[in-house]
Every structure is written in C-alpha cells, then in structure tokens.
Enzyme design. Structure first.
Site, PDB file in Angstrom:
ATOM      1  N   GLU A   1      78.887  21.890  32.406  1.00  0.00           N
ATOM      2  CA  GLU A   1      77.841  21.693  33.404  1.00  0.00           C
ATOM      3  C   GLU A   1      76.873  22.882  33.395  1.00  0.00           C
ATOM      4  O   GLU A   1      77.300  24.042  33.326  1.00  0.00           O
ATOM      5  CB  GLU A   1      78.501  21.561  34.777  1.00  0.00           C
ATOM      6  CG  GLU A   1      77.545  21.331  35.938  1.00  0.00           C
ATOM      7  CD  GLU A   1      78.282  21.131  37.260  1.00  0.00           C
ATOM      8  OE1 GLU A   1      77.622  20.853  38.272  1.00  0.00           O
ATOM      9  OE2 GLU A   1      79.540  21.239  37.281  1.00  0.00           O
TER      10      GLU A   1
ATOM     11  N   LYS B   1      73.701  14.086  38.284  1.00  0.00           N
ATOM     12  CA  LYS B   1      74.896  14.183  39.125  1.00  0.00           C
ATOM     13  C   LYS B   1      74.672  13.502  40.468  1.00  0.00           C
ATOM     14  O   LYS B   1      73.705  13.798  41.174  1.00  0.00           O
ATOM     15  CB  LYS B   1      75.255  15.658  39.323  1.00  0.00           C
ATOM     16  CG  LYS B   1      76.605  15.912  39.989  1.00  0.00           C
ATOM     17  CD  LYS B   1      76.912  17.405  39.979  1.00  0.00           C
ATOM     18  CE  LYS B   1      78.310  17.704  40.507  1.00  0.00           C
ATOM     19  NZ  LYS B   1      78.613  19.148  40.445  1.00  0.00           N
TER      20      LYS B   1
ATOM     21  N   CYS C   1      81.378  16.935  36.739  1.00  0.00           N
ATOM     22  CA  CYS C   1      82.253  17.702  37.633  1.00  0.00           C
ATOM     23  C   CYS C   1      82.771  16.916  38.837  1.00  0.00           C
ATOM     24  O   CYS C   1      83.625  16.054  38.697  1.00  0.00           O
ATOM     25  CB  CYS C   1      81.526  18.980  38.067  1.00  0.00           C
ATOM     26  SG  CYS C   1      82.628  20.268  38.740  1.00  0.00           S
TER      27      CYS C   1
END
Length: 262
Positions: free
Chosen positions: A41, A110, A144
C-alpha cells in the site's frame, strides 16, 4: 502463476527512489520465474508522509504509472502497486495493476479507510470489485483494511476472482490479520489471497511485515518475516479448480437468509 511479494517500505517521501526499488525487485522476481510482482500500500510515495501525500499524488495515468509500465515491459513481469491517486481535487488511496507489456489493466480505490490518518488525507472509493484477466487468472484488487470486511472478499468470490491482491500497510498490534484472517479469507472464499505489507517504523506507525500468499485450502504458500524481503509462491489454477469442486461453501450459500446483513 508465480507471484512475488515485495515486503518493503521503500524510501518514504521519494517517488524516484521507490521506482528504483521497484525496478530492482522486478528484475529479481522475473529472474526467479515470477509473472507478477505485488508491492505494498502507498509504495510509490510512502504511507506516513502527512501532507506530502497530496503533493506527491498523481493521476492513474501519470508519470509514475508510465515509469512502472516501462519497468514492467523491460522485465517482462506484471506489477501491482499502491500509490496516492489524484483525480481533479480528490485524492484516493489506490492500487494499480499493469501487465507485463506495460498496459494498465485495473485501478482500485480503497473503499474502507482506516483511522483518522487515512480519513484526513483520502476520499474513499465507491467501487467494490475491480478485476482484470492475467495469464488465465482473474485478478482482483483490494487494499489493507478492505480485506477485514468479509462481505468485500465474498463479493470477489461471487464475481469469480481467482487471485486477490491486497497491498497493505498493516501495523502493530494487528499482526493477527496477516497470520489468521488472510488464510481464513482465502479458505472461506476459495481463492488465493496475496497480502503484501510494509515493514518497520514509519512516522507514528510500526508495520509488521508478515506478507503472505494464502491458498484456497487456508495454507500459507509463503510468509515473510519482519524485515525487507522478496518472497515468491505459486497461484495454481489446477489446484484452485479442484479445491472449489471439493469445497461447498459457495454452492451451499442461502442468500435469501442474509438480507438483514445490509
């Protein structure tokens, strides 16, 4: 497909230096027979860099993407990487997949931002499932915290994702996600999950490493330690097909009972 996971925090604050790290890793991964390299990330810029996130953010087709595409084509290896994406006045925490010939295949923003730090610097994405075809596998992208929501990964399973790439910045004390949650997600959704983490101290965070590629049997095919490392493992479509045939989770679902979940 042999998949390489680059466990590294690179050089926070320097896109130029991180492109060099990515290039060196791509060379090593390709030499080891990998067809895909996944980086963590926010790899291109660093994660805990405060207002530099906005300064270093680039469009999905910006100069940094062109540089990654050139690296991918030169080494003959697909590359997935995290970066801050600028779209007009909005900044997203994004991950992009580029093919071995340098073609941009998929870009994901995300959807679940973690903590005040991310909510202060990013806008959440609104597209849950982003996929691309690569060497006979359907590749999905996630970042994540997204993988900690079972609904997210199940949506990928229902959409046919074979290998879910999860660039991450997993920090202490949440290492159980890498150790336990990720293999369970792979098993309950019958897919491979590649979870590739940052490592070491960065700003206020301590990243725990432990990058892993887990198979549909819930077994880690590879697992990194707590230092910078390049690890490799295979995502085998033949084994995946056999595992899906033997495991009834998706066939035995009863969606009519699940309406209350949303």
């Amino acid at each position: 497909m042999r998949t390489a996971l680059l466990q590294s925090s690179g050089r926070p604050g320097s896109t130029v230096e991180n492109l060099k790290v990515l290039d060196e890793a791509a060379g090593r991964a390709a030499a080891a027979g990998a067809g895909l390299l996944a980086a963590p990330e926010m790899f291109l810029t660093g994660y805990a860099i405060g207002d530099d996130i906005a300064r270093l953010a680039e469009p999905a087709d910006g100069d940094a993407a062109d540089a990654v595409a050139e690296t991918a084509a030169r080494h003959g290896i697909a590359i997935a990487y995290g970066y801050p994406e600028r779209d007009g006045g909005t900044v997203y925490n994004s991950a992009q997949l580029i093919s071995a010939d340098g073609t941009r295949l998929a870009n994901y923003r995300k959807t679940h931002l973690f903590g005040c730090f991310e909510r202060d610097h990013f806008t959440p994405g609104d597209r849950q499932v982003v996929q691309a075809e690569l060497d006979g596998l359907r590749i999905g992208l996630m970042i994540c915290y997204d993988v900690e929501f079972p609904e997210n990964v199940r949506a990928h399973a229902l959409a046919g994702t074979d290998l879910l790439l999860v660039p991450t910045a997993q920090m202490h004390p949440f290492q159980f996600v890498a150790e336990s949650v990720v293999p369970v997600r792979a098993f309950e959704n019958q897919m491979y999950v590649a979870y590739v983490n940052r490592v070491g101290a960065e700003g206020e965070f301590e990243f725990v490493g432990l990058s892993t590629l887990a198979g549909p049997d819930g077994v880690a095919r590879t697992r990194a330690g707590r230092a910078e490392e390049l690890v490799l493992a295979d995502a085998d479509p033949v084994f995946l097909a056999a595992s899906r045939e033997a495991n009834p989770y998706l066939r035995d679902r009863r969606p009519g009972l699940y309406g209350s979940l949303v």
